[in-house]
Design an enzyme around this catalytic site. Structure first.
Site, PDB file in Angstrom:
ATOM      1  N   GLY A  15      -3.692   3.903  -0.278  1.00 29.32           N
ATOM      2  CA  GLY A  15      -3.606   4.297   1.357  1.00 29.32           C
ATOM      3  C   GLY A  15      -5.136   5.522   0.522  1.00 29.32           C
ATOM      4  O   GLY A  15      -5.672   5.887   1.957  1.00 29.32           O
TER       5      GLY A  15
ATOM      6  N   ILE B 146       0.993  -1.134   0.043  1.00 28.21           N
ATOM      7  CA  ILE B 146      -0.023   0.028  -0.114  1.00 28.21           C
ATOM      8  C   ILE B 146       1.113   1.054  -0.034  1.00 28.21           C
ATOM      9  O   ILE B 146       2.098   1.339   0.692  1.00 28.21           O
ATOM     10  CB  ILE B 146      -1.485   0.091   1.234  1.00 28.21           C
ATOM     11  CG1 ILE B 146      -1.948  -2.019   1.560  1.00 28.21           C
ATOM     12  CG2 ILE B 146      -1.836   0.794   1.185  1.00 28.21           C
ATOM     13  CD1 ILE B 146      -2.528  -1.292   3.213  1.00 28.21           C
ATOM     14  N   CYS B 147       0.704   2.339  -0.976  1.00 23.55           N
ATOM     15  CA  CYS B 147       1.179   3.500  -0.698  1.00 23.55           C
ATOM     16  C   CYS B 147       0.319   4.702  -0.894  1.00 23.55           C
ATOM     17  O   CYS B 147      -1.020   4.351  -0.918  1.00 23.55           O
ATOM     18  CB  CYS B 147       2.190   3.594  -1.732  1.00 23.55           C
ATOM     19  SG  CYS B 147       2.446   3.455  -3.630  1.00 23.55           S
ATOM     20  N   GLY B 148       0.374   6.001  -2.027  1.00 24.30           N
ATOM     21  CA  GLY B 148      -0.692   6.534  -1.555  1.00 24.30           C
ATOM     22  C   GLY B 148      -1.749   6.504  -2.228  1.00 24.30           C
ATOM     23  O   GLY B 148      -3.218   6.366  -2.788  1.00 24.30           O
TER      24      GLY B 148
ATOM     25  N   GLY C 234      -0.853   3.747  -4.547  1.00 24.65           N
ATOM     26  CA  GLY C 234      -0.959   2.214  -4.880  1.00 24.65           C
ATOM     27  C   GLY C 234       0.137   1.249  -6.205  1.00 24.65           C
ATOM     28  O   GLY C 234       0.802   0.717  -6.359  1.00 24.65           O
TER      29      GLY C 234
END
Ligand code: RB5
Length: 155
Positions: free
Chosen positions: A114, A70-72, A74
């Protein structure tokens, strides 16, 4: 008799930190083991490869069943995960692709944004991803064999 838990790997940068916490808790409540690859605290300047690459290596080596990255958005998580040999990763935002990506394409790391996907939808996506199984035969195998050949050529 205590059954061995299926262990899911999870990793996030600052942009996915909050969602990682929520999904980890839901996984544990659902009976999964969770191997957390960080970040372990919210550091606004941290870098997604530092967490996503160790997670992806653990998936590729069979140390965890599947991975959630998960990142900001994706996107960065997905780019990094797919650089690790043996990883088939995609950014998923809809319930159909969450299971079809496994059934047809043997996706083993699912990426989430996220800052894009709310936790209720994210949890539906995670459940679809983890409950799905790869067909592994016929045209699906033929297609992935072509991808595997490409991956081996790149060495
Ligand atoms: C936020 O820094 C953002 O760039 C990162 O979390 C991710 O979305 C990259 O793709």
């Amino acid at each position: 008799m205590k059954l061995n838990k299926v262990v899911i790997g999870i990793a996030a940068d600052h942009g996915g930190f909050e969602l990682k916490g929520k999904i980890s808790a839901l996984l544990k409540t659902a009976g999964y083991g969770v191997k957390d690859f960080g970040a372990f605290r919210l550091v606004p300047d941290d870098d997604y490869p530092d967490f996503v690459v160790p997670l992806s290596r653990a998936v590729a080596e069979g140390k965890v069943f599947r991975g959630l990255a998960i990142c900001g958005s994706g996107v960065g998580a997905c780019v990094a995960a797919n650089k690790v040999k043996g990883i088939r990763s995609a950014l998923i935002t809809d319930p159909f692709s969450a299971h079809q990506g496994v059934e047809d394409d043997n996706m083993n790391v699912m990426c989430l944004g996220g800052r894009v996907t709310g936790y209720a939808l994210a949890w539906e996506l995670v459940k679809n991803f983890l409950n799905a199984r790869y067909h592994g035969t016929g045209r699906f195998k033929r297609r992935l064999d072509k991808v595997l050949k490409l991956e081996n050529e790149a060495e």
